[in-house]
Scaffold this active site. Structure first.
Site, short mmCIF file in Angstrom:
data_model
loop_
_atom_site.label_atom_id
_atom_site.label_comp_id
_atom_site.label_asym_id
_atom_site.label_seq_id
_atom_site.Cartn_x
_atom_site.Cartn_y
_atom_site.Cartn_z
N ARG A 191 -9.89 12.02 10.87
CA ARG A 191 -9.47 12.25 9.48
C ARG A 191 -10.63 12.31 8.48
NH1 ARG A 191 -6.71 9.47 6.64
NH2 ARG A 191 -5.54 11.20 5.82
N TYR B 284 0.84 -1.19 0.00
CA TYR B 284 0.00 0.00 0.00
C TYR B 284 0.88 1.24 0.00
CZ TYR B 284 -2.31 4.08 1.52
OH TYR B 284 -2.70 5.38 1.57
N GLU C 151 -1.85 5.88 11.39
CA GLU C 151 -3.17 6.05 10.78
C GLU C 151 -3.85 4.72 10.51
OE1 GLU C 151 -2.89 8.62 7.38
OE2 GLU C 151 -4.55 7.65 6.34
N GLU D 169 -10.77 8.30 7.44
CA GLU D 169 -10.95 8.64 6.01
C GLU D 169 -12.14 7.91 5.40
OE1 GLU D 169 -6.93 7.48 4.67
OE2 GLU D 169 -7.86 5.96 3.42
N GLU E 157 -3.56 16.32 5.00
CA GLU E 157 -2.86 15.50 4.00
C GLU E 157 -2.85 16.23 2.66
OE1 GLU E 157 -2.90 10.84 2.55
OE2 GLU E 157 -4.83 11.78 2.98
O1 EZ4 Z 1 -6.04 4.82 -0.02
O2 EZ4 Z 1 -7.77 7.79 -0.93
O3 EZ4 Z 1 -4.33 8.46 3.55
N1 EZ4 Z 1 -4.59 8.23 2.42
C1 EZ4 Z 1 -5.09 7.11 1.92
C2 EZ4 Z 1 -5.50 7.11 0.48
C3 EZ4 Z 1 -6.60 6.08 0.19
C4 EZ4 Z 1 -7.36 6.46 -1.04
C5 EZ4 Z 1 -8.58 5.56 -1.23
O4 EZ4 Z 1 -9.39 6.06 -2.23
O5 EZ4 Z 1 -5.20 6.14 2.64
O6 EZ4 Z 1 -4.40 6.92 -0.35
CO CO Z 2 -5.04 6.72 4.70
#
Ligand code: EZ4
Ligand code: CO
Length: 403
Positions: free
Chosen positions: A284, A160, A237, A263, A340
């Protein structure tokens, strides 16, 4: 009365998909709102065009709170990312119109500036620790005060936050979901080593952040938080899947690393317990996915009672309209934490001309009346929608896991 005369959704894909709502008043004022829900864009576009816009025509654009309540309570079916993104787009567009009518940048209507700028963090990503640290040094050289570090995990083919295009990371990368593989044990060995190397290389003056992306169990998250304590992170996070607030009790028992989540939240109800029990340090939620400026202010007010600060999600799948709204909000809200900031591509910036700007680690929304951002519809029409999905994640034995 500022009568709403017309409204339409614009779907465009200048490198990635965005859904924008544009509202026009009878006297020719216009407002824009972001309704982008990554990987599910057309559902929100339909919710707006088929179900919301018919209810807006003829209403008074000044009645932002009443329209919010009308759309929320009036649907009977409450909450959820599709509904709340659609309401958010209406809310943003109406605040844009109200601020234009007042001849002021939106932050002035929200109480005025509480700070000189909005501190942002950039994304330093790399296949290796060295690559990540090189990217981080680059951000520091550009004046960033805070950087999020993500690095490839040895033994895993994809991670990721790490992609081919280092400058413009875009997770929604395929017209059917890409399949990634995950191993918690490999990750838990790699992450602390990244931050040990980062403190050696970058020193202690820069804020460091890390995104776990909802992948750990509570006890594993507690262990990671503990292992990261020596490196004094700004936050860890999305440590666990965000649906279960009680998981954060376990994480909290084991670590003093500050925790951030939200998020994927779309309502104050998603974060009420987390905030009231003081299980998190940063909330967030975003303007787009959590019901607009009106609802996000409500969340921030609750959070302020418990020393929880804001840290709005600001990925590239939120359009410059959402970024502008987040900046007006962030400049004015008393309990602002950090914002962010994943830079949009030049193609995206061209479709959404905007007044916000970056200087020495801070973004400022600018002084243009309203949100200070618009959509160039002629240019938008040249970038038709392209289906795109976020990846899915599997464990090494093939089991579905959280992405
Ligand atoms: O994976 O917005 O903190 N940012 C993130 C992003 C999410 C994407 C998902 O659509 O975690 O990069
Ligand atoms: Co994120």
């Amino acid at each position: 009365m500022l009568k709403i005369a017309a409204a339409r959704t614009v779907v465009t894909s200048p490198g990635r998909n965005f859904v924008t709502l544009k509202i026009e008043t009878q006297d020719g004022l216009t407002g824009v709102g972001d309704a982008t829900l990554n990987g599910r864009e057309l559902a929100v576009a339909s919710y707006l065009s088929d179900h919301v816009i018919p209810c807006l025509i003829g209403r008074d654009a000044h009645q932002i709170e009443d329209i919010w309540q009308y759309l929320y309570k009036g649907a009977y079916w409450r909450r959820g990312p599709v509904t709340m993104s659609a309401i958010a787009a209406v809310d943003m567009a109406l605040w844009d119109i109200k601020a234009k009518a007042a001849g002021m940048p939106l932050y002035q209507l929200l109480g005025g500036a509480s700070r000189t700028g909005v501190m942002v963090y950039g994304h330093a990503n790399g296949e290796t620790v060295e690559e990540t640290l090189a990217a981080a040094r680059d951000y520091v050289a550009q004046g960033y005060k805070a950087v999020r570090l993500q690095s490839g995990v040895p033994g895993l083919t994809s991670t990721y936050g790490v992609s081919k295009d280092k400058l413009f990371y875009e997770p929604a990368d395929a017209d059917l979901p890409t399949e990634n593989v995950w191993s918690t044990s490999k990750y838990l060995r790699a992450a602390p080593a990244l931050f040990a190397a980062a403190r050696e290389a970058l020193g202690w003056d820069v804020h460091l952040l890390h995104d776990v992306h909802h992948r750990l169990t509570p006890i594993d998250a507690g262990r990671l938080g503990k292992d990261l304590e020596p490196y004094r992170l700004f936050w860890m996070e999305d440590a666990t899947p965000a649906e279960n607030p009680e998981a954060f009790r376990i994480i909290r028992q084991h670590t003093t690393t500050p925790l951030a989540v939200g998020e994927v939240f779309n309502s104050i109800w998603d974060c009420k317990q987390l905030i009231e029990e003081q299980l998190i340090d940063y909330i967030r939620a975003t303007v787009t996915h959590a019901g607009g400026i009106t609802h996000l202010r409500r969340i921030a007010s609750l959070a302020a009672l418990y020393n929880v600060r804001t840290g709005c999600h600001g990925a590239t799948d939120l359009s410059p309209v959402s970024m502008a709204a987040a900046l007006h909000f962030g400049l004015s809200v008393p309990n602002f934490g950090i914002q962010e900031y994943m830079r949009h591509t030049a193609e995206t910036d061209a479709v959404f001309p905007h007044a916000y700007s970056f200087d020495d680690g801070y973004l400022h929304p600018g002084e243009a009346p309203g949100l200070g951002v618009d959509i160039d519809e002629a240019l938008a029409a040249k970038h038709p929608y392209r289906r795109a999905y976020l990846p899915v994640n599997r464990l090494e034995d093939g089991s579905m896991h959280d992405w």
